[in-house]
Design a protein around this motif. Structure first.
Motif, PDB file in Angstrom:
ATOM      1  N   ASP A 112      19.624  73.245  50.959  1.00  0.00           N
ATOM      2  CA  ASP A 112      18.597  73.968  51.715  1.00  0.00           C
ATOM      3  C   ASP A 112      19.046  74.233  53.146  1.00  0.00           C
ATOM      4  N   GLU A 113      19.766  73.282  53.705  1.00  0.00           N
ATOM      5  CA  GLU A 113      20.252  73.442  55.078  1.00  0.00           C
ATOM      6  C   GLU A 113      21.419  74.421  55.146  1.00  0.00           C
ATOM      7  N   PHE A 114      22.241  74.427  54.087  1.00  0.00           N
ATOM      8  CA  PHE A 114      23.432  75.281  54.071  1.00  0.00           C
ATOM      9  C   PHE A 114      23.452  76.113  52.782  1.00  0.00           C
ATOM     10  N   PRO A 115      22.609  77.127  52.686  1.00  0.00           N
ATOM     11  CA  PRO A 115      22.490  77.885  51.429  1.00  0.00           C
ATOM     12  C   PRO A 115      23.746  78.665  51.054  1.00  0.00           C
ATOM     13  N   ALA A 116      24.642  78.905  52.003  1.00  0.00           N
ATOM     14  CA  ALA A 116      25.870  79.650  51.700  1.00  0.00           C
ATOM     15  C   ALA A 116      27.014  78.736  51.271  1.00  0.00           C
ATOM     16  N   LEU A 117      26.773  77.436  51.235  1.00  0.00           N
ATOM     17  CA  LEU A 117      27.837  76.480  50.933  1.00  0.00           C
ATOM     18  C   LEU A 117      28.250  76.547  49.463  1.00  0.00           C
ATOM     19  N   VAL A 118      29.559  76.544  49.228  1.00  0.00           N
ATOM     20  CA  VAL A 118      30.113  76.387  47.878  1.00  0.00           C
ATOM     21  C   VAL A 118      30.558  74.933  47.753  1.00  0.00           C
ATOM     22  N   TYR A 119      29.955  74.224  46.826  1.00  0.00           N
ATOM     23  CA  TYR A 119      30.158  72.777  46.698  1.00  0.00           C
ATOM     24  C   TYR A 119      30.715  72.497  45.304  1.00  0.00           C
ATOM     25  N   CYS A 120      31.872  71.853  45.244  1.00  0.00           N
ATOM     26  CA  CYS A 120      32.544  71.599  43.968  1.00  0.00           C
ATOM     27  C   CYS A 120      32.681  70.104  43.725  1.00  0.00           C
ATOM     28  N   SER A 121      32.104  69.638  42.614  1.00  0.00           N
ATOM     29  CA  SER A 121      32.240  68.246  42.188  1.00  0.00           C
ATOM     30  C   SER A 121      33.165  68.183  40.980  1.00  0.00           C
ATOM     31  N   ILE A 122      34.181  67.341  41.071  1.00  0.00           N
ATOM     32  CA  ILE A 122      35.141  67.136  39.987  1.00  0.00           C
ATOM     33  C   ILE A 122      34.942  65.731  39.441  1.00  0.00           C
ATOM     34  N   SER A 123      34.783  65.625  38.127  1.00  0.00           N
ATOM     35  CA  SER A 123      34.574  64.305  37.526  1.00  0.00           C
ATOM     36  C   SER A 123      35.137  64.288  36.118  1.00  0.00           C
ATOM     37  N   GLY A 124      35.103  63.117  35.508  1.00  0.00           N
ATOM     38  CA  GLY A 124      35.608  62.997  34.152  1.00  0.00           C
ATOM     39  C   GLY A 124      34.712  63.654  33.128  1.00  0.00           C
ATOM     40  N   PHE A 125      33.389  63.406  33.245  1.00  0.00           N
ATOM     41  CA  PHE A 125      32.464  63.815  32.188  1.00  0.00           C
ATOM     42  C   PHE A 125      31.300  64.669  32.677  1.00  0.00           C
ATOM     43  N   GLY A 126      31.240  64.978  33.959  1.00  0.00           N
ATOM     44  CA  GLY A 126      30.170  65.828  34.459  1.00  0.00           C
ATOM     45  C   GLY A 126      29.149  65.057  35.269  1.00  0.00           C
ATOM     46  N   GLN A 127      28.187  65.787  35.802  1.00  0.00           N
ATOM     47  CA  GLN A 127      27.198  65.217  36.712  1.00  0.00           C
ATOM     48  C   GLN A 127      25.907  64.806  36.014  1.00  0.00           C
ATOM     49  N   ALA A 128      25.788  65.057  34.720  1.00  0.00           N
ATOM     50  CA  ALA A 128      24.608  64.651  33.956  1.00  0.00           C
ATOM     51  C   ALA A 128      25.031  64.388  32.519  1.00  0.00           C
ATOM     52  N   GLY A 129      24.219  63.605  31.809  1.00  0.00           N
ATOM     53  CA  GLY A 129      24.525  63.315  30.413  1.00  0.00           C
ATOM     54  C   GLY A 129      24.710  61.829  30.172  1.00  0.00           C
ATOM     55  N   PRO A 130      24.784  61.417  28.904  1.00  0.00           N
ATOM     56  CA  PRO A 130      24.811  59.989  28.569  1.00  0.00           C
ATOM     57  C   PRO A 130      26.074  59.259  29.011  1.00  0.00           C
ATOM     58  N   GLN A 131      27.162  59.978  29.277  1.00  0.00           N
ATOM     59  CA  GLN A 131      28.407  59.320  29.681  1.00  0.00           C
ATOM     60  C   GLN A 131      28.776  59.612  31.131  1.00  0.00           C
ATOM     61  N   VAL A 132      27.791  60.020  31.904  1.00  0.00           N
ATOM     62  CA  VAL A 132      28.048  60.473  33.264  1.00  0.00           C
ATOM     63  C   VAL A 132      28.692  59.399  34.137  1.00  0.00           C
ATOM     64  N   HIS A 133      28.377  58.132  33.893  1.00  0.00           N
ATOM     65  CA  HIS A 133      28.880  57.071  34.767  1.00  0.00           C
ATOM     66  C   HIS A 133      30.127  56.379  34.224  1.00  0.00           C
ATOM     67  N   ARG A 134      30.688  56.900  33.143  1.00  0.00           N
ATOM     68  CA  ARG A 134      31.922  56.309  32.634  1.00  0.00           C
ATOM     69  C   ARG A 134      33.082  56.607  33.572  1.00  0.00           C
ATOM     70  N   ALA A 135      33.899  55.593  33.805  1.00  0.00           N
ATOM     71  CA  ALA A 135      35.102  55.813  34.607  1.00  0.00           C
ATOM     72  C   ALA A 135      36.059  56.707  33.833  1.00  0.00           C
ATOM     73  N   ALA A 136      36.744  57.571  34.543  1.00  0.00           N
ATOM     74  CA  ALA A 136      37.643  58.507  33.866  1.00  0.00           C
ATOM     75  C   ALA A 136      38.901  58.722  34.690  1.00  0.00           C
ATOM     76  N   TYR A 137      40.019  58.485  34.058  1.00  0.00           N
ATOM     77  CA  TYR A 137      41.314  58.865  34.597  1.00  0.00           C
ATOM     78  C   TYR A 137      41.951  59.817  33.581  1.00  0.00           C
ATOM     79  N   ALA A 138      43.042  60.426  33.951  1.00  0.00           N
ATOM     80  CA  ALA A 138      43.639  61.438  33.077  1.00  0.00           C
ATOM     81  C   ALA A 138      43.865  60.939  31.649  1.00  0.00           C
ATOM     82  N   PRO A 139      44.445  59.744  31.429  1.00  0.00           N
ATOM     83  CA  PRO A 139      44.647  59.309  30.041  1.00  0.00           C
ATOM     84  C   PRO A 139      43.349  59.181  29.248  1.00  0.00           C
ATOM     85  N   ILE A 140      42.246  58.848  29.922  1.00  0.00           N
ATOM     86  CA  ILE A 140      40.952  58.781  29.243  1.00  0.00           C
ATOM     87  C   ILE A 140      40.529  60.181  28.801  1.00  0.00           C
ATOM     88  N   ALA A 141      40.704  61.159  29.684  1.00  0.00           N
ATOM     89  CA  ALA A 141      40.352  62.538  29.335  1.00  0.00           C
ATOM     90  C   ALA A 141      41.241  63.073  28.220  1.00  0.00           C
TER      91      ALA A 141
END
Length: 389
Positions: A112-141
């Protein structure tokens, strides 16, 4: 385009990422002119700095960036990060989901403060879902995506254990997709005036490498997968890829077995079921030659072929020399090479900048203009920021 300008000149990126996937994404942005400010914890910084603070691996992933050291656990550190974001076009982070929210630096807290901002989150399994908090390194992926399973099936010994990769395929691939997604979102902002949130995963990035097998898995009677394997020569192996009818005709002519071009066993659709016999025909020819000779003869005949190069072979590779694929760096011990982006632009040089910044090297440069040096030293004593003496 002016030859001195770069496509992303004037773009400001705040980079909270560490290790491989995020840093390669932001280094590619830096190569094209973006001002990338890398934020690291004052105690040790990014783990790939190594024990001496500036490893050559760190240089590969962070060349050209400015580095500040901020402890985000401190409220004052969070304010400093927020200050940088206020002037940024792009934010990149690869913390485990939920961590940035603890600092009020997640997209939901900023949009809301920065509506023009492009924000990129990189993770193993995504920002939502049943495995969202699983640790992920390349071999896991690699394992979770089906990539290792498919690779195992394609080996000569399909009963062998799944392979273990010594290279971080998922990190490099995910970083590349993140890079493309950021540029896409920036183009969208240019056209529509809005920023966006990007959620890119290592899991799905790796799945993009196995499209045939994903489709085959949905068929009752899938076709056999195309088989490739190392081809034996006098002193090693080469890779030969016969994909089209033209490839097969060129191979048959080059190895002096013209009848192979019309052999039903080796036609497209049948070849995978007869690959042992097919590779035997090729090796009756290649075992007469060294890998260098076989590579030259087959390529001269129009057959796709390559020897297996070691990394040390790449520095004198004639094609890479022609393309200026490396930039020379220098550290306390000697000179070394870092690979440039794997693409060239005709009108501008985007070779990587030969800098390998110290931890917190630019902290005072960035924050010292509006603050007393004594305050910065006090913050350093408290562990809020870090910078060299």
């Amino acid at each position: 385009m002016n030859r001195r300008s770069k496509p992303l000149d004037g773009l400001k990126v705040v980079d909270f990422s560490a290790v491989f996937a995020g840093p390669i994404c932001t280094r590619l942005l830096s190569d094209c002119g973006a001002d990338v400010i890398k934020i690291e914890p004052p105690m040790g910084g990014d783990v790939i700095r190594g024990p001496f603070g500036r490893s050559r691996l760190f240089a590969h992933f962070n060349a050209g960036k400015r580095c500040v050291a901020i402890d985000l656990v401190h409220q004052e550190g969070q304010k400093l990060a927020h200050e940088l974001i206020a002037e940024a076009d792009v934010v990149v982070e690869n913390y485990r989901p939920g961590i940035m929210a603890k600092f009020d630096l997640d997209y939901a807290s900023l949009k809301d403060e920065f509506p023009a901002l492009v924000y990129c989150s990189i993770s193993g399994f995504g920002q939502a879902g049943p495995q969202v908090h699983r640790a992920a390194y390349a071999p896991i992926a690699h394992a979770a995506s089906g990539f290792d399973y498919v690779h195992q099936l394609d080996q000569i010994d399909s009963e062998a254990p799944p392979p273990v990769w010594g290279i971080m395929v998922a990190d490099m691939l995910t970083g590349s997709y993140a890079h493309g997604a950021i540029l896409t979102a920036l183009l969208g902002r240019e056209r529509h005036g809005r920023g966006d949130y990007i959620d890119v995963t290592m899991l799905e990035s790796m799945m993009m490498l196995i499209p045939s097998h994903i489709q085959f898995a949905q068929m009752e009677n899938p076709p056999p997968a195309a088989g490739f394997r190392p081809i034996l020569c006098k002193d090693g192996f080469v890779m030969v890829c016969i994909v089209s009818d033209k490839n097969l005709k060129c191979l048959a002519k080059t190895i002096g077995k013209s009848e192979l071009a019309d052999d039903e066993r080796f036609q497209l659709g049948n070849r995978s079921r007869n690959q042992d016999a097919f590779f035997k025909e090729i090796e009756e020819f290649t075992t007469q030659y060294t890998v260098v000779e076989a590579e030259r003869i087959l390529n001269d005949g129009g057959v796709p072929c390559s020897r297996y190069n070691a990394p040390s072979d790449l520095f004198s590779h004639p094609q890479l020399t022609e393309r200026r694929s490396f930039t020379e760096f220098e550290d306390d011990t000697s000179k070394f090479l870092v690979q440039n982006a794997p693409y060239l632009l005709r009108n501008v040089d985007i070779s990587t900048t030969p800098t390998n910044p110290e931890l917190g090297e630019h902290t005072t440069e960035i924050f010292g203009q509006s603050r007393d040096s004594n305050l910065l030293r006090s913050w350093r004593d408290q562990g809020i920021v870090g910078f060299p003496d």
